[in-house]
Design a protein around this motif. Structure first.
Motif, PDB file in Angstrom:
ATOM      1  N   HIS A 264       0.830  -1.209   0.000  1.00 40.48           N
ATOM      2  CA  HIS A 264       0.000   0.000   0.000  1.00 40.48           C
ATOM      3  C   HIS A 264       0.864   1.258   0.000  1.00 40.48           C
ATOM      4  O   HIS A 264       0.513   2.256  -0.645  1.00 40.48           O
ATOM      5  N   TYR A 268       0.202   3.866  -2.866  1.00 38.51           N
ATOM      6  CA  TYR A 268      -0.193   5.213  -2.457  1.00 38.51           C
ATOM      7  C   TYR A 268       0.813   6.240  -2.939  1.00 38.51           C
ATOM      8  O   TYR A 268       0.455   7.321  -3.422  1.00 38.51           O
ATOM      9  N   ASN A 271       0.292   6.978  -6.758  1.00 39.50           N
ATOM     10  CA  ASN A 271      -0.908   7.740  -7.079  1.00 39.50           C
ATOM     11  C   ASN A 271      -0.801   9.188  -6.615  1.00 39.50           C
ATOM     12  O   ASN A 271      -1.017  10.131  -7.391  1.00 39.50           O
ATOM     13  N   SER A 329     -10.282   0.955  -3.505  1.00 38.66           N
ATOM     14  CA  SER A 329      -8.965   1.472  -3.900  1.00 38.66           C
ATOM     15  C   SER A 329      -8.612   1.065  -5.323  1.00 38.66           C
ATOM     16  O   SER A 329      -8.115   1.876  -6.114  1.00 38.66           O
ATOM     17  N   TYR A 333      -8.081   3.408  -8.656  1.00 36.54           N
ATOM     18  CA  TYR A 333      -6.794   3.378  -9.352  1.00 36.54           C
ATOM     19  C   TYR A 333      -6.974   3.190 -10.863  1.00 36.54           C
ATOM     20  O   TYR A 333      -6.352   3.875 -11.681  1.00 36.54           O
ATOM     21  N   TYR A 369      -8.662   9.757  -4.108  1.00 39.33           N
ATOM     22  CA  TYR A 369      -7.899   8.610  -3.606  1.00 39.33           C
ATOM     23  C   TYR A 369      -7.242   8.875  -2.255  1.00 39.33           C
ATOM     24  O   TYR A 369      -7.082   7.951  -1.455  1.00 39.33           O
ATOM     25  N   GLY A 373      -6.796   6.187   0.755  1.00 36.38           N
ATOM     26  CA  GLY A 373      -5.480   5.658   1.111  1.00 36.38           C
ATOM     27  C   GLY A 373      -5.201   5.764   2.592  1.00 36.38           C
ATOM     28  O   GLY A 373      -4.610   4.845   3.196  1.00 36.38           O
ATOM     29  N   LEU A 393       3.193   6.937   5.093  1.00 37.99           N
ATOM     30  CA  LEU A 393       2.503   6.982   3.803  1.00 37.99           C
ATOM     31  C   LEU A 393       2.947   8.163   2.945  1.00 37.99           C
ATOM     32  O   LEU A 393       2.911   8.086   1.721  1.00 37.99           O
ATOM     33  N   THR A 435      -1.942  -2.651  -5.805  1.00 42.35           N
ATOM     34  CA  THR A 435      -3.199  -2.633  -5.070  1.00 42.35           C
ATOM     35  C   THR A 435      -3.920  -3.971  -5.174  1.00 42.35           C
ATOM     36  O   THR A 435      -4.486  -4.471  -4.193  1.00 42.35           O
TER      37      THR A 435
END
Length: 464
Positions: A264, A268, A271, A329, A333, A369, A373, A393, A435
């Motif tokens: 993730h 993340y 994106n 998610s 995406y 998103y 996330g 993150l 993802t």
């Protein structure tokens, strides 16, 4: 304010020992707290695009190149890496109030520094102010999931996180809208800039922003609180009772050992890194195809971010109702990838209508998103502190956003705008794969459903 919602006493540790229980309440004052938090984030993020949305004006006024203008936005990404660990530590140890006040305070100080930069030879001053504002954003973005978790119940936490991020996105969208209107081109007959007129516009804008950010700080200082007297959910009751998140270093090790969270992190990062790059170079991409249309570029940016704001709230509501974190998610995406391709093609079409349509598609999914996330990260890592999980993150988007911005510049010089943007979309394909590979390991959801932690391990997993 509404009467607090009250639940029966619930266990906060393994077993049903009555001594290990607490009353859970959801307070009506959570909404004013969320509003103050969002307002502080709004006045910070307004300044992210303060220069790059009018790149030719800023470059001409200060006598710098386009790369320097880009870095007034990229600095928001650069400060994350050195600041994220101390900020996460402060959030976990001192609480949400201190993190929010430090973020709002740095935003106000940086805004006042920029007041003294409205002169052609003071680009270093304006960049210093921008860097201080960027440091303030680290506190605010890192705190968003924490704000939702400590004030809101399990059926509202994703929606609350989305509303918290709303301040971020609304601030950016207002920047796209208002800054091109506030800072006029003021071109002379020979095609150059009227530096005196541009300086007056910049000075007026700097003073206005500094005043608004100072008001936001004072309101937060007087009224904002870290958490309610009683926790709003079973998961928070357990987290307050102690557990793995009490050790900051240990928490970092456990987070990085979590395979689903690592996937993730990368997904993340790709994106949101692409989103950061888009906001940074949007002015140049649009102006390259639509000559001297800075106001149009601002409107396109407004659509992307404002539509994303409503997308984030819609997806937050979907998560609260369905708890389909992985599926949501992955769908976002895939449509982000399609939206990026459509937008890249439309910018080269010379059609304002097609640009607006593709910007709407891209903004709804890419802008929506971010809070999804956050919530996926919180689900995968409970009961680790939200500040630490969210802080990590933001490291990949910061590094990848910088990399994508530099890479896009190099590819554009060789391939042109269209093929450079299409080449960059390959990273979104990688993000889709990451993802899809992520496990449905929903630990916070399991805790709220009554599973008990055992032997210091997470509260359980839910594979839906």
């Amino acid at each position: 304010m509404s009467k607090p919602q009250e639940y029966s006493k619930v266990p906060v540790a393994a077993g049903d020992d009555p001594s290990s229980s607490a009353t859970v309440k959801v307070y009506g004052r959570r909404w004013p707290m969320l509003l103050i938090f969002s307002a502080c984030m709004l006045v910070n993020c307004f300044q992210w695009v303060q220069y790059c949305i009018v790149p030719t004006i800023v470059a001409g006024y200060y006598g710098v190149g386009s790369t320097a203008v880009d870095f007034t936005s990229v600095v928001y990404l650069l400060v994350f890496v050195p600041c994220i660990f101390p900020v996460s530590f402060i959030l976990d140890r001192l609480g949400l109030r201190w993190a929010t006040l430090l973020g709002a305070g740095l935003t106000a100080v940086g805004s006042w520094v920029k007041v003294f930069s409205a002169a052609p030879d003071r680009f270093a001053v304006t960049f210093t102010g921008q860097a201080l504002v960027a440091a303030g954003q680290v506190f605010q973005l890192t705190s968003s999931p924490r704000m939702a978790a400590v004030w809101f119940g399990p059926e509202q936490v994703a929606t609350a996180c989305s509303i918290g991020v709303f301040g971020n996105q609304l601030g950016i969208s207002l920047g796209f809208l208002l800054i091109p209107l506030a800072v006029g081109t003021h071109r002379l007959a020979d095609g150059g800039l009227d530096a005196a007129a541009v300086g007056r516009d910049l000075s007026r804008m700097f003073y206005t922003v500094a005043g608004v950010t100072s008001c936001a700080f004072v309101v937060a200082l007087l009224f904002f609180r870290s958490e309610p007297p009683l926790p709003p959910s079973v998961a928070q009751a357990r987290q307050r009772g102690g557990g793995p998140g009490a050790d900051f270093g240990g928490s970092l090790r456990r987070l990085l050992a979590n395979s689903s969270y690592r996937l993730h992190l990368l997904a993340y990062g790709i994106n949101v890194g692409m989103y950061n790059t888009l906001c940074t170079v949007l002015g140049q991409l649009v102006v390259n195809s639509f000559q001297n249309e800075e106001v149009f570029a601002g409107r396109v940016g407004l659509i992307i971010v404002l539509v994303g704001t409503f997308g984030s709230m819609a997806f937050g509501y979907i998560l609260d109702k369905t708890h389909k974190y992985k599926e949501t998610s992955l769908a976002i995406y895939v449509f982000t990838l399609l939206g990026w391709i459509a937008f890249s093609l439309s910018v080269q079409s010379q059609s304002h209508v097609l640009v607006y349509i593709s910007a709407t598609l891209l903004g709804w999914f890419m802008g929506g998103y971010m809070p999804v996330g956050f919530e996926v990260g919180a689900e995968l890592t409970y009961p680790e502190p939200e500040g630490t999980a969210t802080g990590l993150l933001f490291i990949p988007p910061s590094l990848l956003g910088l990399l994508f911005t530099l890479l896009l510049g190099q590819l554009t010089a060789v391939l042109g705008d269209l093929w450079a943007c299409l080449a960059l979309s390959s990273f979104l394909v990688v993000g889709c794969g990451l993802t899809a590979a992520m496990r449905r390991d929903y630990r916070r959801l399991a805790a709220n459903r009554g599973d008990s932690p055992q032997d210091g391990k997470p509260a359980g997993t839910t594979k839906l």
